[in-house]
Design a protein around this motif. Sequence first.
Motif, short mmCIF file in Angstrom:
data_model
loop_
_atom_site.label_atom_id
_atom_site.label_comp_id
_atom_site.label_asym_id
_atom_site.label_seq_id
_atom_site.Cartn_x
_atom_site.Cartn_y
_atom_site.Cartn_z
N LEU A 30 2.62 -10.16 -5.75
CA LEU A 30 3.47 -10.57 -6.86
C LEU A 30 4.39 -9.42 -7.25
CD1 LEU A 30 0.71 -12.39 -8.92
CD2 LEU A 30 2.52 -13.45 -7.57
N SER A 31 3.87 -8.22 -7.12
CA SER A 31 4.72 -7.05 -7.36
C SER A 31 4.15 -5.83 -6.65
CB SER A 31 4.83 -6.76 -8.86
OG SER A 31 3.58 -6.31 -9.35
N ILE A 32 5.06 -4.98 -6.22
CA ILE A 32 4.65 -3.67 -5.68
C ILE A 32 5.55 -2.64 -6.35
CG2 ILE A 32 4.54 -2.19 -3.63
CD1 ILE A 32 3.99 -4.63 -1.95
N ASN A 33 4.93 -1.73 -7.08
CA ASN A 33 5.70 -0.69 -7.76
C ASN A 33 5.23 0.68 -7.28
OD1 ASN A 33 7.41 -2.17 -9.67
ND2 ASN A 33 5.44 -2.90 -10.43
N ALA A 34 6.15 1.42 -6.72
CA ALA A 34 5.78 2.74 -6.20
C ALA A 34 6.48 3.82 -6.99
CB ALA A 34 6.18 2.84 -4.73
N GLY A 35 5.79 4.91 -7.24
CA GLY A 35 6.39 6.06 -7.91
C GLY A 35 5.91 7.33 -7.24
N LEU A 36 6.81 8.32 -7.18
CA LEU A 36 6.47 9.61 -6.59
C LEU A 36 6.30 10.62 -7.71
CD1 LEU A 36 9.09 9.48 -3.73
CD2 LEU A 36 6.63 9.27 -3.45
N ARG A 37 5.25 11.41 -7.61
CA ARG A 37 4.96 12.35 -8.70
C ARG A 37 4.64 13.73 -8.16
NH1 ARG A 37 1.69 8.21 -12.42
NH2 ARG A 37 3.40 6.72 -12.53
N TYR A 38 5.06 14.73 -8.89
CA TYR A 38 4.77 16.11 -8.50
C TYR A 38 3.39 16.55 -8.99
CZ TYR A 38 9.39 16.71 -6.60
OH TYR A 38 10.51 16.58 -5.83
N ASN A 39 2.78 17.42 -8.20
CA ASN A 39 1.46 17.96 -8.52
C ASN A 39 1.62 19.24 -9.33
OD1 ASN A 39 -1.17 18.87 -8.52
ND2 ASN A 39 -1.24 19.34 -6.33
N ARG A 40 1.94 19.04 -10.61
CA ARG A 40 2.16 20.19 -11.49
C ARG A 40 1.52 19.92 -12.85
NH1 ARG A 40 7.77 21.12 -10.03
NH2 ARG A 40 7.76 22.37 -8.13
N ASP A 41 1.24 21.00 -13.55
CA ASP A 41 0.72 20.92 -14.92
C ASP A 41 -0.53 20.05 -15.00
OD1 ASP A 41 2.99 22.40 -15.69
OD2 ASP A 41 4.16 20.55 -15.80
N ALA A 42 -1.35 20.19 -14.02
CA ALA A 42 -2.56 19.37 -13.96
C ALA A 42 -3.70 20.05 -14.70
CB ALA A 42 -2.95 19.17 -12.50
N ARG A 43 -4.64 19.23 -15.13
CA ARG A 43 -5.92 19.78 -15.56
C ARG A 43 -6.76 19.90 -14.29
NH1 ARG A 43 -8.85 16.33 -19.88
NH2 ARG A 43 -7.01 16.90 -21.11
N ILE A 44 -7.03 21.12 -13.90
CA ILE A 44 -7.68 21.38 -12.61
C ILE A 44 -9.07 20.75 -12.58
CG2 ILE A 44 -8.58 23.26 -11.15
CD1 ILE A 44 -5.49 23.18 -11.27
N ASP A 45 -9.36 20.05 -11.52
CA ASP A 45 -10.69 19.49 -11.35
C ASP A 45 -11.63 20.59 -10.85
OD1 ASP A 45 -12.41 16.90 -10.99
OD2 ASP A 45 -12.72 18.10 -9.18
#
Length: 481
Positions: free
Chosen positions: A279-294
Amino acid sequence: MTHFRFIFIVFFISIFQFSSCADISGSENGNAHIVILYTNDEHGWMEKNNDSDGAAGMFGLWKEKEGYKEDGNFLILSGGDMWTGPAISTWFEGESMVDVMNAMHYDAATVGNHEFDFKIAGLKKRLKQSKFPYLGANIREKSTGEIPDFVVPYIIKEIDDIKIGIIGLTTISAPRTTFPENVADYDFIPYEKALNTVIPEVKKAGAEFLIVNGHLCGYEMNALASVAKGYGISLIMGGHCHEMYNEKSEGVTMVEAGSFMRSYARIDVTIDKKTKEALSINAGLRYNRDARIDTSIAAIVSDWKNNLNTYLSEIIGYTSIDISRDSDAMFNMITDSWLVTFPDADVSLTNVGGIRQNITTGNITLETMVGLLPFANSIVRLNMTGQELKEVIRSSIVFGGMTMTDGYKLSDGTPVNDDSVYQVLTTDYLYSRNDFGFQAADPNPVRTSMHYRQPVIDWIKSLHTSVQNPLNRYLDYVPRR
Ligand SMILES: [Zn+2]
Protein backbone atom coordinates in the motif's frame (compact mmCIF):
# COMPACT_ATOMS: atom_id res chain seq x y z
CA MET A 1 38.40 -2.77 -5.17
CA THR A 2 38.15 -0.28 -7.94
CA HIS A 3 34.65 0.77 -7.17
CA PHE A 4 35.70 3.57 -4.88
CA ARG A 5 33.31 6.06 -6.36
CA PHE A 6 31.92 8.35 -3.76
CA ILE A 7 29.04 9.50 -5.85
CA PHE A 8 26.85 11.06 -3.29
CA ILE A 9 23.74 11.39 -5.36
CA VAL A 10 21.79 13.64 -3.14
CA PHE A 11 18.32 12.40 -3.70
CA PHE A 12 17.36 11.94 -0.12
CA ILE A 13 15.21 15.03 0.02
CA SER A 14 12.47 12.76 1.14
CA ILE A 15 13.78 12.72 4.68
CA PHE A 16 11.19 10.60 6.23
CA GLN A 17 9.83 11.92 9.50
CA PHE A 18 8.66 8.82 11.19
CA SER A 19 10.75 8.56 14.28
CA SER A 20 8.55 10.18 16.85
CA CYS A 21 5.29 8.58 15.87
CA ALA A 22 6.41 5.24 14.54
CA ASP A 23 3.69 2.67 14.86
CA ILE A 24 5.51 -0.55 14.48
CA SER A 25 2.80 -2.78 15.88
CA GLY A 26 1.20 -3.21 12.47
CA SER A 27 -1.87 -5.30 11.92
CA GLU A 28 -4.32 -2.40 12.00
CA ASN A 29 -6.96 -2.21 9.28
CA GLY A 30 -5.84 -5.59 8.07
CA ASN A 31 -2.49 -4.14 7.00
CA ALA A 32 0.96 -5.40 7.80
CA HIS A 33 3.66 -2.91 8.61
CA ILE A 34 7.32 -3.86 8.23
CA VAL A 35 10.33 -1.69 8.99
CA ILE A 36 13.57 -2.47 7.17
CA LEU A 37 16.79 -1.09 8.61
CA TYR A 38 19.40 -1.30 5.90
CA THR A 39 23.14 -0.80 5.51
CA ASN A 40 25.56 -1.67 2.73
CA ASP A 41 29.32 -1.47 2.18
CA GLU A 42 30.03 -1.42 5.91
CA HIS A 43 33.64 -2.39 5.10
CA GLY A 44 34.44 -3.03 8.72
CA TRP A 45 33.98 0.58 9.90
CA MET A 46 32.69 -0.47 13.31
CA GLU A 47 34.62 2.16 15.28
CA LYS A 48 33.36 5.64 16.05
CA ASN A 49 35.24 8.25 13.99
CA ASN A 50 34.87 11.79 12.61
CA ASP A 51 32.29 10.70 10.03
CA SER A 52 30.22 8.23 11.98
CA ASP A 53 29.28 7.03 15.43
CA GLY A 54 30.23 3.49 14.40
CA ALA A 55 28.30 0.29 14.94
CA ALA A 56 27.48 1.10 18.57
CA GLY A 57 26.07 4.47 17.51
CA MET A 58 24.03 2.96 14.72
CA PHE A 59 22.49 0.33 16.96
CA GLY A 60 21.83 3.07 19.52
CA LEU A 61 19.99 5.09 16.86
CA TRP A 62 17.98 2.07 15.78
CA LYS A 63 16.80 1.49 19.32
CA GLU A 64 16.26 5.12 20.26
CA LYS A 65 15.03 6.73 17.03
CA GLU A 66 13.65 3.86 15.00
CA GLY A 67 12.04 2.05 17.90
CA TYR A 68 13.91 -1.15 17.14
CA LYS A 69 12.96 -4.10 19.31
CA GLU A 70 14.17 -7.61 18.79
CA ASP A 71 10.60 -8.93 18.72
CA GLY A 72 9.25 -6.01 16.64
CA ASN A 73 8.29 -5.94 12.97
CA PHE A 74 11.83 -5.32 11.84
CA LEU A 75 14.06 -6.69 9.14
CA ILE A 76 17.74 -5.84 9.40
CA LEU A 77 19.59 -6.33 6.13
CA SER A 78 23.01 -5.69 4.65
CA GLY A 79 23.75 -5.16 0.97
CA GLY A 80 27.22 -6.67 1.31
CA ASP A 81 30.91 -5.72 1.39
CA MET A 82 30.79 -6.17 5.13
CA TRP A 83 34.56 -6.31 5.65
CA THR A 84 37.95 -5.27 4.27
CA GLY A 85 38.63 -1.74 5.46
CA PRO A 86 40.28 -0.47 8.61
CA ALA A 87 42.70 -2.77 10.37
CA ILE A 88 40.16 -3.76 13.02
CA SER A 89 38.23 -5.58 10.28
CA THR A 90 40.97 -6.57 7.85
CA TRP A 91 43.45 -7.99 10.34
CA PHE A 92 40.84 -10.48 11.55
CA GLU A 93 39.60 -11.18 8.01
CA GLY A 94 36.09 -9.97 8.86
CA GLU A 95 35.63 -11.99 12.07
CA SER A 96 35.25 -8.84 14.19
CA MET A 97 32.65 -7.39 11.82
CA VAL A 98 30.53 -10.53 11.85
CA ASP A 99 30.72 -10.51 15.63
CA VAL A 100 29.33 -6.97 15.64
CA MET A 101 26.65 -7.71 13.03
CA ASN A 102 25.52 -10.80 14.93
CA ALA A 103 25.00 -8.63 18.00
CA MET A 104 23.07 -6.08 15.89
CA HIS A 105 20.67 -8.89 14.87
CA TYR A 106 21.15 -8.73 11.12
CA ASP A 107 18.69 -11.06 9.39
CA ALA A 108 20.64 -11.53 6.15
CA ALA A 109 23.45 -10.07 4.06
CA THR A 110 23.97 -10.19 0.33
CA VAL A 111 27.40 -11.34 -0.76
CA GLY A 112 29.33 -8.44 -2.28
CA ASN A 113 32.58 -8.63 -4.20
CA HIS A 114 34.67 -8.01 -1.08
CA GLU A 115 33.18 -10.99 0.74
CA PHE A 116 35.60 -12.96 -1.47
CA ASP A 117 38.72 -11.02 -0.42
CA PHE A 118 39.90 -13.74 1.93
CA LYS A 119 39.17 -16.50 -0.55
CA ILE A 120 36.28 -18.97 -0.42
CA ALA A 121 37.73 -20.56 2.72
CA GLY A 122 37.66 -17.14 4.42
CA LEU A 123 34.08 -16.55 3.31
CA LYS A 124 33.00 -19.95 4.62
CA LYS A 125 34.58 -19.25 8.01
CA ARG A 126 32.60 -16.03 8.26
CA LEU A 127 29.41 -17.76 7.17
CA LYS A 128 29.86 -20.40 9.86
CA GLN A 129 30.32 -17.66 12.43
CA SER A 130 27.34 -15.60 11.20
CA LYS A 131 23.96 -15.95 12.83
CA PHE A 132 22.46 -14.76 9.54
CA PRO A 133 22.56 -16.26 6.02
CA TYR A 134 24.43 -14.92 2.98
CA LEU A 135 22.39 -14.30 -0.18
CA GLY A 136 23.36 -14.52 -3.86
CA ALA A 137 20.84 -15.79 -6.40
CA ASN A 138 23.10 -15.11 -9.39
CA ILE A 139 26.26 -17.00 -8.34
CA ARG A 140 26.86 -20.33 -10.09
CA GLU A 141 29.59 -22.95 -9.78
CA LYS A 142 31.23 -23.17 -13.17
CA SER A 143 31.65 -26.93 -12.84
CA THR A 144 28.05 -27.80 -11.97
CA GLY A 145 25.96 -24.74 -12.82
CA GLU A 146 24.58 -24.94 -9.28
CA ILE A 147 24.37 -22.22 -6.66
CA PRO A 148 27.39 -22.70 -4.37
CA ASP A 149 26.94 -23.86 -0.80
CA PHE A 150 28.11 -20.58 0.78
CA VAL A 151 25.04 -18.68 -0.38
CA VAL A 152 21.31 -19.18 -0.59
CA PRO A 153 19.40 -17.49 -3.41
CA TYR A 154 16.72 -16.18 -1.05
CA ILE A 155 15.27 -16.46 2.41
CA ILE A 156 11.69 -16.13 3.59
CA LYS A 157 11.00 -14.26 6.83
CA GLU A 158 7.53 -14.03 8.28
CA ILE A 159 6.88 -10.59 9.73
CA ASP A 160 3.49 -9.30 10.83
CA ASP A 161 1.89 -12.39 9.26
CA ILE A 162 3.40 -11.74 5.84
CA LYS A 163 5.96 -14.11 4.38
CA ILE A 164 8.62 -11.83 2.92
CA GLY A 165 10.85 -13.33 0.23
CA ILE A 166 14.26 -11.64 0.25
CA ILE A 167 16.27 -12.31 -2.90
CA GLY A 168 20.00 -11.58 -3.03
CA LEU A 169 21.92 -10.41 -6.11
CA THR A 170 25.72 -10.15 -6.13
CA THR A 171 27.51 -7.63 -8.35
CA ILE A 172 28.44 -9.11 -11.70
CA SER A 173 31.65 -7.05 -11.47
CA ALA A 174 33.01 -9.48 -8.85
CA PRO A 175 35.62 -11.10 -11.16
CA ARG A 176 37.24 -7.66 -11.53
CA THR A 177 36.48 -6.10 -8.15
CA THR A 178 37.83 -8.79 -5.90
CA PHE A 179 40.94 -10.90 -6.42
CA PRO A 180 40.08 -12.67 -9.72
CA GLU A 181 41.54 -16.03 -8.66
CA ASN A 182 39.29 -16.07 -5.59
CA VAL A 183 36.19 -16.26 -7.79
CA ALA A 184 37.66 -18.14 -10.75
CA ASP A 185 35.39 -21.14 -10.10
CA TYR A 186 32.18 -19.10 -10.25
CA ASP A 187 30.01 -17.36 -12.79
CA PHE A 188 28.03 -14.26 -11.88
CA ILE A 189 25.04 -14.52 -14.16
CA PRO A 190 22.99 -11.49 -15.29
CA TYR A 191 20.56 -10.18 -12.70
CA GLU A 192 17.48 -10.54 -14.86
CA LYS A 193 18.29 -14.13 -15.75
CA ALA A 194 18.77 -14.98 -12.07
CA LEU A 195 15.44 -13.34 -11.16
CA ASN A 196 13.65 -15.28 -13.89
CA THR A 197 14.86 -18.50 -12.27
CA VAL A 198 14.54 -17.65 -8.61
CA ILE A 199 11.21 -15.84 -8.49
CA PRO A 200 9.04 -18.88 -9.33
CA GLU A 201 11.04 -20.83 -6.71
CA VAL A 202 10.62 -18.29 -3.94
CA LYS A 203 6.91 -17.99 -4.69
CA LYS A 204 6.51 -21.75 -4.68
CA ALA A 205 8.27 -21.82 -1.31
CA GLY A 206 5.47 -19.64 0.05
CA ALA A 207 6.72 -16.06 -0.19
CA GLU A 208 3.85 -13.59 -0.34
CA PHE A 209 5.82 -10.37 -0.82
CA LEU A 210 9.15 -10.11 -2.61
CA ILE A 211 12.04 -7.71 -2.19
CA VAL A 212 15.49 -7.65 -3.80
CA ASN A 213 18.56 -7.18 -1.62
CA GLY A 214 21.35 -6.53 -4.08
CA HIS A 215 24.97 -5.50 -4.12
CA LEU A 216 23.94 -3.31 -7.07
CA CYS A 217 24.64 0.32 -7.94
CA GLY A 218 21.88 2.84 -8.57
CA TYR A 219 22.13 2.57 -12.35
CA GLU A 220 21.84 -1.22 -12.12
CA MET A 221 18.76 -1.02 -9.90
CA ASN A 222 17.24 1.41 -12.37
CA ALA A 223 17.92 -0.94 -15.27
CA LEU A 224 16.22 -3.73 -13.33
CA ALA A 225 13.17 -1.73 -12.23
CA SER A 226 10.83 -2.69 -15.07
CA VAL A 227 11.71 -6.38 -14.78
CA ALA A 228 11.15 -6.19 -11.03
CA LYS A 229 7.82 -4.46 -11.54
CA GLY A 230 6.76 -7.21 -13.91
CA TYR A 231 7.26 -9.66 -11.08
CA GLY A 232 5.35 -7.50 -8.61
CA ILE A 233 8.53 -6.43 -6.80
CA SER A 234 8.30 -2.89 -5.51
CA LEU A 235 11.52 -2.55 -3.51
CA ILE A 236 15.18 -3.02 -4.49
CA MET A 237 18.03 -2.31 -2.13
CA GLY A 238 21.55 -1.85 -3.43
CA GLY A 239 25.22 -1.37 -2.64
CA HIS A 240 28.70 -1.33 -4.13
CA CYS A 241 28.76 2.28 -5.39
CA HIS A 242 28.59 3.80 -1.89
CA GLU A 243 25.79 6.12 -3.00
CA MET A 244 23.17 7.90 -0.95
CA TYR A 245 20.41 6.85 -3.30
CA ASN A 246 16.65 6.97 -2.81
CA GLU A 247 14.60 6.98 -5.98
CA LYS A 248 11.49 5.55 -7.56
CA SER A 249 11.22 4.23 -11.10
CA GLU A 250 8.27 2.34 -12.58
CA GLY A 251 6.76 2.44 -9.11
CA VAL A 252 9.77 0.56 -7.71
CA THR A 253 11.56 2.10 -4.73
CA MET A 254 15.37 1.84 -4.98
CA VAL A 255 17.61 2.54 -2.03
CA GLU A 256 21.34 2.52 -1.37
CA ALA A 257 22.52 3.71 2.03
CA GLY A 258 26.00 5.17 1.55
CA SER A 259 28.85 3.24 3.11
CA PHE A 260 31.21 2.78 6.05
CA MET A 261 28.43 2.75 8.68
CA ARG A 262 28.09 6.50 8.14
CA SER A 263 24.44 6.13 7.24
CA TYR A 264 21.55 3.71 6.98
CA ALA A 265 18.15 3.49 5.38
CA ARG A 266 14.83 3.07 7.14
CA ILE A 267 12.19 1.70 4.82
CA ASP A 268 8.58 1.42 5.98
CA VAL A 269 6.50 -1.04 4.01
CA THR A 270 2.75 -1.31 4.49
CA ILE A 271 1.16 -4.37 2.92
CA ASP A 272 -2.50 -5.26 2.48
CA LYS A 273 -2.80 -8.59 4.25
CA LYS A 274 -5.53 -9.79 1.89
CA THR A 275 -4.02 -8.90 -1.48
CA LYS A 276 -0.38 -9.06 -0.25
CA GLU A 277 0.26 -5.88 -2.19
CA ALA A 278 2.25 -2.88 -1.02
CA LEU A 279 0.00 0.00 0.00
CA SER A 280 2.97 2.24 0.63
CA ILE A 281 6.74 2.13 0.71
CA ASN A 282 8.51 5.05 2.33
CA ALA A 283 12.28 5.13 2.41
CA GLY A 284 14.52 7.60 4.20
CA LEU A 285 18.29 7.87 4.47
CA ARG A 286 19.78 8.88 7.78
CA TYR A 287 23.25 9.70 9.04
CA ASN A 288 24.84 7.85 11.93
CA ARG A 289 25.54 10.85 14.12
CA ASP A 290 24.65 12.15 17.57
CA ALA A 291 23.63 8.72 18.68
CA ARG A 292 23.23 7.39 22.16
CA ILE A 293 25.93 4.74 21.99
CA ASP A 294 24.73 1.21 22.61
CA THR A 295 26.97 -0.10 25.36
CA SER A 296 26.78 -3.78 24.46
CA ILE A 297 27.97 -3.15 20.88
CA ALA A 298 30.58 -0.67 22.13
CA ALA A 299 31.97 -3.37 24.43
CA ILE A 300 32.36 -5.82 21.52
CA VAL A 301 34.15 -3.21 19.40
CA SER A 302 36.39 -2.30 22.31
CA ASP A 303 37.35 -5.96 22.85
CA TRP A 304 38.38 -6.28 19.20
CA LYS A 305 40.32 -3.01 19.45
CA ASN A 306 42.25 -4.35 22.43
CA ASN A 307 42.87 -7.58 20.56
CA LEU A 308 44.15 -5.59 17.58
CA ASN A 309 46.50 -3.57 19.75
CA THR A 310 48.33 -6.72 20.78
CA TYR A 311 49.36 -7.08 17.11
CA LEU A 312 49.41 -3.66 15.53
CA SER A 313 50.14 -0.95 18.08
CA GLU A 314 53.80 -0.66 17.05
CA ILE A 315 54.67 2.92 16.07
CA ILE A 316 56.66 2.98 12.84
CA GLY A 317 56.86 6.71 12.14
CA TYR A 318 55.50 10.20 12.58
CA THR A 319 53.94 12.78 10.26
CA SER A 320 53.15 16.41 11.06
CA ILE A 321 50.62 16.70 8.20
CA ASP A 322 47.73 14.57 6.97
CA ILE A 323 48.65 12.49 3.93
CA SER A 324 45.50 11.97 1.89
CA ARG A 325 44.86 8.60 0.31
CA ASP A 326 44.31 10.24 -3.07
CA SER A 327 47.32 12.59 -3.03
CA ASP A 328 50.43 12.48 -5.19
CA ALA A 329 52.51 12.26 -2.00
CA MET A 330 50.69 9.03 -1.07
CA PHE A 331 50.87 7.50 -4.56
CA ASN A 332 54.55 8.34 -4.89
CA MET A 333 55.45 7.05 -1.42
CA ILE A 334 53.79 3.69 -2.00
CA THR A 335 55.12 3.04 -5.48
CA ASP A 336 58.61 4.38 -4.72
CA SER A 337 58.93 2.18 -1.65
CA TRP A 338 58.49 -0.90 -3.84
CA LEU A 339 61.44 0.22 -5.95
CA VAL A 340 63.53 0.62 -2.79
CA THR A 341 62.76 -3.00 -1.87
CA PHE A 342 63.25 -4.24 -5.45
CA PRO A 343 65.99 -1.93 -6.77
CA ASP A 344 66.46 -3.90 -10.02
CA ALA A 345 62.93 -3.05 -11.17
CA ASP A 346 62.38 -0.06 -13.43
CA VAL A 347 58.76 0.82 -12.81
CA SER A 348 56.11 0.04 -10.16
CA LEU A 349 52.36 0.25 -10.76
CA THR A 350 49.37 -0.05 -8.49
CA ASN A 351 45.71 0.98 -8.56
CA VAL A 352 44.30 3.81 -6.48
CA GLY A 353 41.40 1.57 -5.42
CA GLY A 354 43.84 -0.48 -3.34
CA ILE A 355 44.77 2.60 -1.26
CA ARG A 356 41.97 2.98 1.24
CA GLN A 357 42.70 5.41 4.09
CA ASN A 358 44.43 8.68 4.83
CA ILE A 359 47.43 8.81 7.16
CA THR A 360 46.51 11.41 9.73
CA THR A 361 48.84 13.73 11.61
CA GLY A 362 50.65 12.07 14.48
CA ASN A 363 52.15 8.68 15.12
CA ILE A 364 51.91 6.14 12.31
CA THR A 365 51.25 2.63 13.57
CA LEU A 366 51.08 -0.75 11.89
CA GLU A 367 47.31 -0.42 12.34
CA THR A 368 47.40 2.70 10.13
CA MET A 369 49.24 0.76 7.46
CA VAL A 370 46.88 -2.22 7.50
CA GLY A 371 43.93 0.15 7.05
CA LEU A 372 45.79 2.05 4.33
CA LEU A 373 46.62 -1.02 2.25
CA PRO A 374 44.15 -3.64 3.48
CA PHE A 375 43.96 -6.17 0.68
CA ALA A 376 45.63 -9.56 0.62
CA ASN A 377 47.73 -8.62 -2.41
CA SER A 378 51.36 -9.41 -3.11
CA ILE A 379 53.89 -7.91 -5.48
CA VAL A 380 54.71 -9.62 -8.78
CA ARG A 381 57.63 -8.74 -11.03
CA LEU A 382 57.33 -9.07 -14.78
CA ASN A 383 58.93 -8.02 -18.03
CA MET A 384 57.02 -5.66 -20.30
CA THR A 385 57.91 -3.75 -23.41
CA GLY A 386 57.58 0.01 -23.32
CA GLN A 387 54.55 -0.33 -25.59
CA GLU A 388 52.87 -2.84 -23.24
CA LEU A 389 53.69 -0.66 -20.25
CA LYS A 390 51.99 2.37 -21.82
CA GLU A 391 48.94 0.27 -22.64
CA VAL A 392 48.28 -0.73 -19.01
CA ILE A 393 48.39 2.88 -17.78
CA ARG A 394 44.93 4.30 -17.22
CA SER A 395 43.47 6.87 -14.85
CA SER A 396 43.19 4.40 -11.95
CA ILE A 397 46.89 3.49 -12.13
CA VAL A 398 49.66 5.27 -10.22
CA PHE A 399 53.32 4.56 -10.64
CA GLY A 400 56.90 4.94 -9.49
CA GLY A 401 60.09 5.05 -11.54
CA MET A 402 58.34 6.90 -14.33
CA THR A 403 56.46 10.09 -15.19
CA MET A 404 54.09 10.95 -18.02
CA THR A 405 53.80 14.70 -17.51
CA ASP A 406 55.95 15.35 -20.59
CA GLY A 407 55.68 12.07 -22.48
CA TYR A 408 56.58 8.75 -20.87
CA LYS A 409 59.97 9.04 -19.21
CA LEU A 410 61.80 7.02 -16.60
CA SER A 411 62.82 8.85 -13.40
CA ASP A 412 66.28 9.47 -14.86
CA GLY A 413 64.74 11.34 -17.80
CA THR A 414 65.21 8.57 -20.38
CA PRO A 415 62.17 8.29 -22.66
CA VAL A 416 60.28 4.99 -22.39
CA ASN A 417 61.08 3.15 -25.62
CA ASP A 418 58.26 1.09 -27.13
CA ASP A 419 60.57 -1.79 -28.02
CA SER A 420 62.73 -1.89 -24.89
CA VAL A 421 61.95 -4.38 -22.14
CA TYR A 422 61.41 -3.09 -18.61
CA GLN A 423 61.14 -4.83 -15.26
CA VAL A 424 57.78 -3.85 -13.83
CA LEU A 425 56.31 -4.40 -10.35
CA THR A 426 52.59 -4.63 -9.80
CA THR A 427 50.15 -6.47 -7.53
CA ASP A 428 49.01 -10.02 -8.17
CA TYR A 429 45.50 -8.56 -8.09
CA LEU A 430 46.12 -6.33 -11.11
CA TYR A 431 48.15 -9.05 -12.79
CA SER A 432 45.20 -11.44 -12.47
CA ARG A 433 42.68 -9.07 -13.98
CA ASN A 434 42.09 -10.04 -17.56
CA ASP A 435 41.04 -6.52 -18.55
CA PHE A 436 44.68 -5.42 -18.18
CA GLY A 437 47.45 -6.65 -20.43
CA PHE A 438 49.86 -7.97 -17.81
CA GLN A 439 49.29 -11.68 -18.46
CA ALA A 440 49.75 -11.32 -22.20
CA ALA A 441 52.94 -9.30 -21.67
CA ASP A 442 54.54 -11.89 -19.40
CA PRO A 443 52.85 -15.21 -18.70
CA ASN A 444 55.56 -16.19 -16.18
CA PRO A 445 55.98 -13.36 -13.68
CA VAL A 446 58.05 -13.68 -10.51
CA ARG A 447 55.63 -13.93 -7.60
CA THR A 448 57.61 -12.27 -4.81
CA SER A 449 55.05 -13.21 -2.13
CA MET A 450 55.81 -9.87 -0.52
CA HIS A 451 52.65 -8.12 0.68
CA TYR A 452 52.11 -4.82 -1.13
CA ARG A 453 52.21 -2.84 2.13
CA GLN A 454 55.48 -4.32 3.44
CA PRO A 455 57.90 -2.13 1.44
CA VAL A 456 56.02 0.99 2.58
CA ILE A 457 56.34 -0.07 6.21
CA ASP A 458 60.03 -0.89 5.73
CA TRP A 459 60.74 2.44 4.05
CA ILE A 460 58.97 4.52 6.71
CA LYS A 461 60.78 2.61 9.47
CA SER A 462 64.14 3.15 7.79
CA LEU A 463 63.74 6.95 8.04
CA HIS A 464 63.44 6.96 11.87
CA THR A 465 60.96 9.82 11.73
CA SER A 466 59.83 11.80 14.78
CA VAL A 467 58.21 15.09 15.79
CA GLN A 468 61.51 16.84 15.03
CA ASN A 469 62.04 14.86 11.83
CA PRO A 470 58.60 14.06 10.38
CA LEU A 471 57.87 11.76 7.45
CA ASN A 472 56.44 14.60 5.38
CA ARG A 473 59.98 15.94 4.87
CA TYR A 474 60.76 12.86 2.82
CA LEU A 475 57.69 12.74 0.59
CA ASP A 476 57.65 13.52 -3.13
CA TYR A 477 54.73 15.85 -3.80
CA VAL A 478 55.28 16.20 -7.55
CA PRO A 479 52.53 14.76 -9.77
CA ARG A 480 53.65 12.15 -12.28
CA ARG A 481 50.72 12.52 -14.65
ZN1 LIG B 1 31.31 -3.86 -3.78
